[in-house]
Design a protein around this motif. Structure first.
Motif, mmCIF file in Angstrom:
data_model
loop_
_atom_site.group_PDB
_atom_site.id
_atom_site.type_symbol
_atom_site.label_atom_id
_atom_site.label_comp_id
_atom_site.label_asym_id
_atom_site.label_seq_id
_atom_site.Cartn_x
_atom_site.Cartn_y
_atom_site.Cartn_z
ATOM 1 N N LYS A 13 0.811 -1.226 0.000
ATOM 2 C CA LYS A 13 0.000 0.000 0.000
ATOM 3 C C LYS A 13 0.842 1.273 0.000
ATOM 4 O O LYS A 13 0.404 2.300 -0.501
ATOM 5 C CB LYS A 13 -0.954 0.012 1.203
ATOM 6 N N GLU A 14 2.034 1.217 0.554
ATOM 7 C CA GLU A 14 2.897 2.401 0.599
ATOM 8 C C GLU A 14 3.700 2.581 -0.682
ATOM 9 O O GLU A 14 4.019 3.694 -1.055
ATOM 10 C CB GLU A 14 3.867 2.324 1.789
ATOM 11 N N SER A 42 -0.873 4.562 5.114
ATOM 12 C CA SER A 42 -1.721 3.498 4.575
ATOM 13 C C SER A 42 -2.556 2.821 5.661
ATOM 14 O O SER A 42 -3.665 2.352 5.384
ATOM 15 C CB SER A 42 -0.873 2.453 3.843
ATOM 16 N N THR A 43 -2.067 2.779 6.881
ATOM 17 C CA THR A 43 -2.863 2.149 7.940
ATOM 18 C C THR A 43 -4.064 3.017 8.304
ATOM 19 O O THR A 43 -5.131 2.497 8.617
ATOM 20 C CB THR A 43 -2.024 1.854 9.199
ATOM 21 N N THR A 45 -5.579 5.122 6.165
ATOM 22 C CA THR A 45 -6.486 4.994 5.021
ATOM 23 C C THR A 45 -7.273 3.694 5.111
ATOM 24 O O THR A 45 -8.483 3.673 4.877
ATOM 25 C CB THR A 45 -5.679 5.031 3.705
ATOM 26 N N TYR A 46 -6.598 2.631 5.466
ATOM 27 C CA TYR A 46 -7.256 1.325 5.619
ATOM 28 C C TYR A 46 -8.301 1.370 6.726
ATOM 29 O O TYR A 46 -9.451 0.945 6.537
ATOM 30 C CB TYR A 46 -6.206 0.254 5.914
#
Length: 158
Positions: A13-14, A42-43, A45-46
């Motif tokens: 994701k990054e 990304s964490t 966003t998740y």
């Protein structure tokens, strides 16, 4: 093996470019070695995009706090996506570098890596993620050259 899959999911994701994945892996591994927070966007966003609507509202704060890499050290409890083979290989073989920070220019796709926070701040400027730091001289308070106060005519005590 679970840790590798979680790390690979973060890398997936990054890192939009497979060529950057081993460097991103180095950042993650180095920060984990120092017991630092990973601080990966990304964490967030998740959590906000894929999890929040499906989590019991009464348990959301505890879940978010335990999986938010800006708030807790270590890895999230679960992978944040299904990583591809490039990300898995990067998780197993990080670049041998002392990188602790990275950012990317969303317009150009260029990634910047840094060993220190000061370097990272400069990289964020290059990537267009923050305005240039402005250093201004503080105005000096004028000092009286007289050995006494003009109003009371008493000597200064300091």
């Amino acid at each position: 093996m679970d840790q590798i899959v979680i790390i690979a999911s973060l890398i997936e994701k990054e890192g939009a470019k497979p060529a950057e994945m081993n460097n991103i892996s180095a950042v993650i591994h180095n920060r984990m070695q120092k017991n630092w927070k990973l601080e990966l966007d990304s964490t967030i966003t998740y959590l906000e995009g894929a999890v929040k609507g499906f989590t019991d509202p009464n348990k959301w704060d505890a879940f978010r706090n335990n999986n938010n890499t800006y708030k807790c050290t270590g890895l999230p409890a679960t992978p944040i996506c299904n990583p591809g083979m490039n990300a898995i290989q990067a998780a197993l073989s990080p670049t041998e570098a002392s990188y602790l920070f990275f950012c990317s220019d969303k317009k150009t796709g260029v990634y910047y890596y840094a060993d220190t926070y000061e370097e990272h701040q400069q990289n964020e400027i290059k990537a267009g993620l923050r305005p240039p730091l402005r250093y201004t001289k503080r105005k000096q308070t004028p000092r009286c050259l007289l050995p006494f106060c003009l109003i009371s005519r008493r000597p200064f005590s300091g």
